[in-house]
Design an enzyme around this catalytic site. Structure first.
Site, PDB file in Angstrom:
ATOM      1  NE  ARG A 211      19.030  49.824   6.594  1.00 31.30           N
ATOM      2  CZ  ARG A 211      20.321  49.549   6.385  1.00 31.30           C
ATOM      3  NH1 ARG A 211      20.901  49.932   5.258  1.00 31.30           N
ATOM      4  NH2 ARG A 211      21.026  48.886   7.266  1.00 31.30           N
TER       5      ARG A 211
ATOM      6  CD  GLU B 211      14.884  50.210   8.031  1.00 31.45           C
ATOM      7  OE1 GLU B 211      15.270  49.282   7.310  1.00 31.45           O
ATOM      8  OE2 GLU B 211      15.490  50.581   9.045  1.00 31.45           O
TER       9      GLU B 211
ATOM     10  CB  SER C 117      15.986  48.293  12.491  1.00 34.87           C
ATOM     11  OG  SER C 117      17.012  47.435  12.959  1.00 34.87           O
TER      12      SER C 117
END
Length: 342
Positions: A160, A333, A238
């Site tokens: 990520r 995130e 998420s």
């Protein structure tokens, strides 16, 4: 003419006004608009808005919306090289690859956003990461003003993350992929949950169209496929990344806490930590219009009238609860615009 509101450009549907908004339909326009925006102290590039939390005060600068289109391909000895304009919707592009019999991206079906945003996060799901197939990206660099192709190694794609997320400012114009072709009975299934859904063993070869259908079903069950009528999908997906900790720290956690090898370290399940800290699906702070998804603990959702401040307040509550219970600091995130999670 009404003032453009960033809530209309994000999947969380929160965010205040933009001082100036430019929509780029061609790569040439995108380059020109971004170069013009660099004259401002503040500028923001928005694709699908699926990984973005913007403050209620909005953005006092120039917002460039990427709506460029185009998919080109060349057949090679090993498969097919595909070059895609940054503004192409990600899932529509994945559907195109499956229709053409190109393999490598089917497990990434259903992810919202645009192709240009995909390398920033090095998107991944069901045992596949973008870094598995990305070869290079055409990038307009804010520091140098130069437009150049960057090899995958230069992007430093990790879990990520990438240099595009941390430190290298600019805009992705085009992304290039090296994909396979469906000539040998399908592609290997790499993820246990997906294998279970398909009723096959790990490593079994399955047709890309079958994998895509199964992934879309799994994601829909978690509220991770955009649906205007389903408030569980009014989210940024998420909201927290899975923490990566030392092996020594992981050994202090309950024995049933899921964990996976991550080089010399250990990756934990953020969803498990949240749930076992006592924050369950559907949870909302008193009087708030933001809530944990009723389908997936990792998604923070807008139940219809939420403000960015309410989403941020819920995020801070989750972080503090997990930190107090397990000593793990969850990292958001989404890209956060404004003083929300400081």
């Amino acid at each position: 003419m009404s003032t453009p509101v960033l809530a209309d450009l994000t999947t969380l549907r929160v965010g205040g006004p933009a001082a100036r908004l430019l929509v780029a339909d061609t790569t040439e326009d995108l380059v020109a608009y971004v170069q013009d925006a660099w004259a401002d102290d503040d500028w923001l590039v928005v694709g699908g808005g699926s990984n973005l939390l913007v403050a209620d005060a909005g953005f006092d600068g120039t917002v460039v919306v990427v709506r460029t289109r185009g998919v080109e391909h060349d057949v090679t000895a090993d498969g097919v090289t595909v070059r895609v304009a940054a503004g192409e919707p990600w899932d529509a592009f994945v559907a195109t690859t499956v229709e053409h019999g190109w393999t490598g991206l089917e497990a990434l079906s259903g992810i919202p956003g645009t192709v240009g945003a995909s390398p920033v996060q090095n998107i991944g799901a069901y045992g596949v990461e973008l870094s598995d197939v990305l070869t290079r990206a055409e990038f307009l660099d804010a520091a140098t003003g130069e437009r150049a192709w960057l090899d995958a190694a230069e992007l430093a794609l990790g879990y990520r993350t990438s240099t595009l997320k941390h430190g290298r400012r600019g805009v992705v114009l085009t992304v290039e992929f090296a994909l396979g072709t469906d000539t040998d009975g399908g592609v290997p299934v790499r993820y246990p949950q997906l294998a279970g859904s398909l009723g096959v063993e790990l490593g079994a070869r399955v047709a890309p169209s079958t994998i895509r259908s199964a992934v879309l079903g799994l994601r829909a069950g978690k509220g991770m496929v955009l649906d205007a009528d389903d408030r569980d999908t009014w989210s940024a997906g998420s909201f927290f990344t899975n923490p990566i900790v030392s092996r020594e720290f992981a050994d202090t956690l309950p024995i049933d806490a899921p964990r996976w090898p991550a080089g010399d370290e250990v990756k934990l399940s953020a969803a498990w930590l949240i749930e076992h800290a006592g924050v369950h699906r559907g949870y909302a702070l008193a009087g708030s219009h933001a809530a944990i998804s009723s389908k997936h603990t990792l998604a923070l959702t807008n139940r219809g009238d939420a403000s960015a401040a309410e989403v941020a307040e819920l995020a801070r509550y989750v972080q503090l609860t997990v930190l107090n219970r397990f000593g793990v600091a969850l990292v958001p995130e989404p890209v956060v615009v404004g003083d929300l999670l400081a």
